[in-house]
Design a protein around this motif. Structure first.
Motif, PDB file in Angstrom:
ATOM      1  N   MET A 190      10.093  68.557  64.347  1.00 50.85           N
ATOM      2  CA  MET A 190      10.348  68.446  62.904  1.00 50.85           C
ATOM      3  C   MET A 190       8.997  68.538  62.210  1.00 50.85           C
ATOM      4  SD  MET A 190      10.780  64.334  62.724  1.00 50.85           S
ATOM      5  CE  MET A 190      11.209  64.256  64.465  1.00 50.85           C
ATOM      6  N   PRO A 191       8.986  68.724  60.885  1.00 48.76           N
ATOM      7  CA  PRO A 191       7.721  68.571  60.154  1.00 48.76           C
ATOM      8  C   PRO A 191       7.433  67.076  60.024  1.00 48.76           C
ATOM      9  CG  PRO A 191       9.304  69.963  58.965  1.00 48.76           C
ATOM     10  CD  PRO A 191      10.064  69.243  60.038  1.00 48.76           C
ATOM     11  N   ALA A 192       6.419  66.597  60.706  1.00 52.57           N
ATOM     12  CA  ALA A 192       6.114  65.156  60.693  1.00 52.57           C
ATOM     13  C   ALA A 192       4.662  64.964  60.298  1.00 52.57           C
ATOM     14  CB  ALA A 192       6.392  64.540  62.065  1.00 52.57           C
ATOM     15  N   GLY A 193       4.433  64.653  59.049  1.00 51.86           N
ATOM     16  CA  GLY A 193       3.074  64.511  58.546  1.00 51.86           C
ATOM     17  C   GLY A 193       2.703  63.076  58.252  1.00 51.86           C
ATOM     18  N   PRO A 194       1.917  62.851  57.196  1.00 53.54           N
ATOM     19  CA  PRO A 194       1.470  61.498  56.861  1.00 53.54           C
ATOM     20  C   PRO A 194       2.627  60.527  56.710  1.00 53.54           C
ATOM     21  CG  PRO A 194       0.264  63.125  55.584  1.00 53.54           C
ATOM     22  CD  PRO A 194       1.340  63.873  56.305  1.00 53.54           C
ATOM     23  N   SER A 195       2.405  59.299  57.153  1.00 55.59           N
ATOM     24  CA  SER A 195       3.478  58.307  57.206  1.00 55.59           C
ATOM     25  C   SER A 195       3.860  57.815  55.813  1.00 55.59           C
ATOM     26  CB  SER A 195       3.033  57.125  58.069  1.00 55.59           C
ATOM     27  OG  SER A 195       4.115  56.262  58.317  1.00 55.59           O
ATOM     28  N   GLU A 196       5.122  57.360  55.699  1.00 49.78           N
ATOM     29  CA  GLU A 196       5.605  56.845  54.424  1.00 49.78           C
ATOM     30  C   GLU A 196       6.667  55.770  54.659  1.00 49.78           C
ATOM     31  OE1 GLU A 196       6.708  60.772  53.121  1.00 49.78           O
ATOM     32  OE2 GLU A 196       8.830  60.396  53.503  1.00 49.78           O
ATOM     33  N   LEU A 197       6.739  54.841  53.720  1.00 44.65           N
ATOM     34  CA  LEU A 197       7.706  53.741  53.795  1.00 44.65           C
ATOM     35  C   LEU A 197       8.218  53.435  52.401  1.00 44.65           C
ATOM     36  CD1 LEU A 197       9.095  51.193  55.073  1.00 44.65           C
ATOM     37  CD2 LEU A 197       6.941  49.988  54.640  1.00 44.65           C
ATOM     38  N   LEU A 198       9.530  53.287  52.289  1.00 45.93           N
ATOM     39  CA  LEU A 198      10.131  52.806  51.046  1.00 45.93           C
ATOM     40  C   LEU A 198      10.873  51.508  51.360  1.00 45.93           C
ATOM     41  CD1 LEU A 198      11.907  54.860  48.305  1.00 45.93           C
ATOM     42  CD2 LEU A 198      12.884  52.691  49.076  1.00 45.93           C
ATOM     43  N   PRO A 249      13.111  58.893  52.362  1.00 52.95           N
ATOM     44  CA  PRO A 249      11.943  58.323  53.036  1.00 52.95           C
ATOM     45  C   PRO A 249      11.983  58.475  54.555  1.00 52.95           C
ATOM     46  CG  PRO A 249      13.466  56.581  52.442  1.00 52.95           C
ATOM     47  CD  PRO A 249      14.002  57.841  51.830  1.00 52.95           C
ATOM     48  N   GLU A 250      10.806  58.489  55.141  1.00 54.99           N
ATOM     49  CA  GLU A 250      10.685  58.453  56.606  1.00 54.99           C
ATOM     50  C   GLU A 250      11.220  57.118  57.126  1.00 54.99           C
ATOM     51  OE1 GLU A 250       7.168  58.680  60.013  1.00 54.99           O
ATOM     52  OE2 GLU A 250       6.677  58.106  57.961  1.00 54.99           O
ATOM     53  N   HIS A 251      10.712  56.031  56.591  1.00 59.43           N
ATOM     54  CA  HIS A 251      11.162  54.680  56.928  1.00 59.43           C
ATOM     55  C   HIS A 251      11.767  54.034  55.682  1.00 59.43           C
ATOM     56  CE1 HIS A 251       7.493  55.414  59.461  1.00 59.43           C
ATOM     57  NE2 HIS A 251       8.307  55.008  60.418  1.00 59.43           N
ATOM     58  N   LEU A 252      12.884  53.342  55.856  1.00 62.57           N
ATOM     59  CA  LEU A 252      13.528  52.624  54.753  1.00 62.57           C
ATOM     60  C   LEU A 252      13.836  51.209  55.204  1.00 62.57           C
ATOM     61  CD1 LEU A 252      15.006  52.347  52.015  1.00 62.57           C
ATOM     62  CD2 LEU A 252      17.028  53.348  53.126  1.00 62.57           C
ATOM     63  N   ILE A 253      13.282  50.233  54.488  1.00 65.92           N
ATOM     64  CA  ILE A 253      13.601  48.826  54.730  1.00 65.92           C
ATOM     65  C   ILE A 253      14.536  48.355  53.617  1.00 65.92           C
ATOM     66  CG2 ILE A 253      12.704  46.468  54.744  1.00 65.92           C
ATOM     67  CD1 ILE A 253      10.168  47.496  56.032  1.00 65.92           C
ATOM     68  N   ILE A 254      15.611  47.680  54.017  1.00 62.71           N
ATOM     69  CA  ILE A 254      16.544  47.085  53.058  1.00 62.71           C
ATOM     70  C   ILE A 254      16.533  45.577  53.259  1.00 62.71           C
ATOM     71  CG2 ILE A 254      18.975  46.866  52.419  1.00 62.71           C
ATOM     72  CD1 ILE A 254      19.323  49.789  53.131  1.00 62.71           C
ATOM     73  N   ALA A 255      16.083  44.873  52.247  1.00 65.33           N
ATOM     74  CA  ALA A 255      16.049  43.402  52.304  1.00 65.33           C
ATOM     75  C   ALA A 255      16.647  42.875  51.007  1.00 65.33           C
ATOM     76  CB  ALA A 255      14.617  42.911  52.486  1.00 65.33           C
ATOM     77  N   CYS A 256      17.960  42.664  51.024  1.00 60.82           N
ATOM     78  CA  CYS A 256      18.626  42.255  49.795  1.00 60.82           C
ATOM     79  C   CYS A 256      19.935  41.535  50.116  1.00 60.82           C
ATOM     80  CB  CYS A 256      18.902  43.461  48.897  1.00 60.82           C
ATOM     81  SG  CYS A 256      20.048  44.654  49.611  1.00 60.82           S
ATOM     82  N   LYS A 257      20.506  40.908  49.124  1.00 62.46           N
ATOM     83  CA  LYS A 257      21.754  40.177  49.300  1.00 62.46           C
ATOM     84  C   LYS A 257      22.920  41.110  49.602  1.00 62.46           C
ATOM     85  CE  LYS A 257      24.722  36.838  46.896  1.00 62.46           C
ATOM     86  NZ  LYS A 257      24.910  36.047  45.643  1.00 62.46           N
ATOM     87  N   ASN A 258      22.962  42.246  48.921  1.00 64.43           N
ATOM     88  CA  ASN A 258      24.103  43.153  48.999  1.00 64.43           C
ATOM     89  C   ASN A 258      23.812  44.317  49.950  1.00 64.43           C
ATOM     90  OD1 ASN A 258      26.640  44.059  48.410  1.00 64.43           O
ATOM     91  ND2 ASN A 258      26.115  44.940  46.415  1.00 64.43           N
ATOM     92  N   GLU A 259      23.341  43.990  51.165  1.00 60.98           N
ATOM     93  CA  GLU A 259      22.879  45.048  52.071  1.00 60.98           C
ATOM     94  C   GLU A 259      23.998  45.984  52.512  1.00 60.98           C
ATOM     95  OE1 GLU A 259      22.851  42.925  56.449  1.00 60.98           O
ATOM     96  OE2 GLU A 259      21.090  42.643  55.167  1.00 60.98           O
ATOM     97  N   ASP A 260      25.223  45.490  52.659  1.00 57.16           N
ATOM     98  CA  ASP A 260      26.321  46.352  53.106  1.00 57.16           C
ATOM     99  C   ASP A 260      26.576  47.487  52.123  1.00 57.16           C
ATOM    100  OD1 ASP A 260      26.690  44.911  55.401  1.00 57.16           O
ATOM    101  OD2 ASP A 260      28.346  43.707  54.629  1.00 57.16           O
ATOM    102  N   PHE A 261      26.464  47.204  50.839  1.00 51.24           N
ATOM    103  CA  PHE A 261      26.653  48.230  49.814  1.00 51.24           C
ATOM    104  C   PHE A 261      25.613  49.330  49.977  1.00 51.24           C
ATOM    105  CE2 PHE A 261      25.172  49.881  45.711  1.00 51.24           C
ATOM    106  CZ  PHE A 261      26.332  50.479  45.228  1.00 51.24           C
ATOM    107  N   LEU A 262      24.373  48.925  50.183  1.00 53.48           N
ATOM    108  CA  LEU A 262      23.305  49.912  50.305  1.00 53.48           C
ATOM    109  C   LEU A 262      23.422  50.708  51.599  1.00 53.48           C
ATOM    110  CD1 LEU A 262      22.136  47.843  48.113  1.00 53.48           C
ATOM    111  CD2 LEU A 262      19.941  48.849  48.717  1.00 53.48           C
ATOM    112  N   LEU A 263      23.780  50.034  52.680  1.00 54.54           N
ATOM    113  CA  LEU A 263      23.925  50.738  53.957  1.00 54.54           C
ATOM    114  C   LEU A 263      24.986  51.827  53.867  1.00 54.54           C
ATOM    115  CD1 LEU A 263      23.689  47.784  56.503  1.00 54.54           C
ATOM    116  CD2 LEU A 263      21.998  49.581  56.110  1.00 54.54           C
ATOM    117  N   GLU A 264      26.043  51.543  53.130  1.00 57.32           N
ATOM    118  CA  GLU A 264      27.109  52.532  52.976  1.00 57.32           C
ATOM    119  C   GLU A 264      26.640  53.728  52.161  1.00 57.32           C
ATOM    120  OE1 GLU A 264      31.548  52.812  50.947  1.00 57.32           O
ATOM    121  OE2 GLU A 264      30.726  50.845  51.473  1.00 57.32           O
TER     122      GLU A 264
END
Length: 429
Positions: free
Chosen positions: A228-236, A321-336
């Motif tokens: 894949m095209p894999a360049g500089p790292s990123e996180l959201l 994003p390359e990496h996505l962190i979800i840290a919230c109360k309503n995580e199921d909504f976001l995962l969907e």
């Protein structure tokens, strides 16, 4: 970090712009190195190793003696940690094996699909100030599980002409076939064309800087596949007021320290939380040995306060994003709602660092928005799906006329004749 509050959708492209150069900016340099490697082979590799790595070598090959010496330099505690990480990575990727698919599509017609390993692969492992021995695990372990016959590894030498001993130890542990002291564009060129020392491979894997990323993309012009095209790292990170500001700040800084061209983004629905995270970043960055690198990345990064979780997810999927962190109360909504992300980390106690090293998932992931169409490295990355079919006499009698009619309609008479000859023989016996 620059802050944006409820930005309009029309402003997203500018706000979320990556701090990377375009292919056009770099391509000329890459093409020049490629041309020379293709024509001059090892001679060009020695030249560019002197130029880019500031070391004169008389061979690129890592010897058995060097491998044994490297293993002695790795502390036992680190060896144990690498072993634990390898076990988890092996479990996760081995579970991705699939059985052949067999279907009888019609009477007398059997079709099936099997996966076969790519015979020869090349692994690129960055060196420099952060020698990524963890990437050896991520690339070589699934290659071994897949059954690739030849696993070739390239990594840049340091100024003493050696590769970091932990990279060598990990490569030996994972069954890498051949290891070469060559990095950058010239390494990708060598794996693309082959030289007197380094064999040509069928597919190239591994992350790298922007020059390596463009070199991999250009390798595809010469019939070489890439992961894949894999360049500089990123996180959201998406986090709300239920998240822990110090954790979020630490996660953002963990990616910022990769390089000045890395990018980290915090998306939240709470301006108060955004302020707390920013204050934590300002405190934590002071203690980092790589704070100068992290600071440059932070300058290219963003805090975005979204008006709602729905709006936040639309923005996140737009960014990919390359990496996505979800840290919230309503995580199921976001995962969907997630559609575009290389790898997702869920909850306050799931740092992105876990995926980088030891939880089991792969850390070689699409960057620069390519998560919209690419997957991260997985077992299938090292496999080809081959289809098979077997047709009996009854089967060709059943489907033969269908093939004749379709071939005639396309004006391909030889295709039709290949069936008609068989049908005539069967009908006359």
């Amino acid at each position: 970090m620059k802050k944006s509050i409820n930005p309009k959708r029309t402003d997203w492209p500018e706000i979320l712009k990556r701090p990377t150069r375009t292919v056009e900016d770099i391509e000329e340099v890459v093409q020049e190195v490629f041309r020379e490697v293709r024509i001059k082979g090892d001679e060009a590799l020695f030249k560019y190793t002197r130029l880019f790595d500031n070391v004169d070598l008389n061979t690129f090959v890592v010897s058995d003696e060097e491998m044994k010496a490297a293993a002695l330099l790795v502390p036992d505690e680190l060896k144990a940690a690498i072993g634990r990480a390898k076990d988890n990575i092996q479990k996760f990727h081995a579970a991705q094996r699939t059985e052949p698919v067999r279907v009888s599509t019609s009477k007398g017609i059997e079709c099936w699909q099997e996966k076969r390993p790519i015979e020869s692969i090349g692994l690129y492992i960055p060196g420099g100030s952060a020698p990524l021995f963890s990437t050896v695990l991520m690339l070589a372990v699934p290659a071994s599980i897949a059954g690739c016959e030849e696993i070739v590894l390239c990594s840049p030498p340091d100024r003493s002409g050696t590769i970091n001993p932990v990279i060598l130890y990990t490569a030996g542990l994972c069954g890498v076939s051949k290891i070469f002291k060559v990095g950058g564009i010239q390494a990708i060129g060598a794996l693309t064309f082959g030289t007197e020392s380094i064999p040509q491979v069928y597919k190239i894997f591994g992350p790298g800087n922007q020059y390596v990323t463009v070199a991999k993309q250009l390798a595809t012009r010469y019939s070489i596949a890439i992961d894949m095209p894999a360049g500089p790292s990123e996180l959201l990170v998406f986090a709300d007021e239920t998240a822990i500001p110090s954790y979020v700040a630490a996660d953002l800084l963990s990616q910022a320290e990769h390089g000045a061209d890395s990018q980290v983004i915090l998306v939240t629905t709470s301006d108060d939380f955004a302020v707390k995270v920013y204050e934590e970043i300002e405190q934590q960055i002071k203690e980092l040995p790589r704070r100068q690198i992290a600071q440059k990345a932070i300058e290219n990064s963003r805090i975005i306060v979204a008006e709602s979780e729905e709006n936040a997810m639309q923005l996140i999927n737009f960014y990919g994003p390359e990496h996505l962190i979800i840290a919230c109360k309503n995580e199921d909504f976001l995962l969907e709602k997630i559609r575009n992300a290389g790898s997702v980390f869920v909850g306050n106690y799931t740092p992105e660092s876990a995926g980088d090293y030891a939880s089991g998932t792969n850390h070689t992931l699409p960057t620069n928005g390519y998560s919209k169409q690419y997957s991260g490295v997985n077992l299938d990355s090292y496999m080809k799906s081959m289809t098979f079919q077997r047709i009996s006499k009854d089967g060709i009698l059943y489907i033969g006329n269908t093939i004749e009619l379709m071939a005639a309609a396309e004006g391909l008479d030889a295709h039709k004749n290949a069936v008609s000859l068989r049908l005539n023989d069967l009908r006359n016996t």
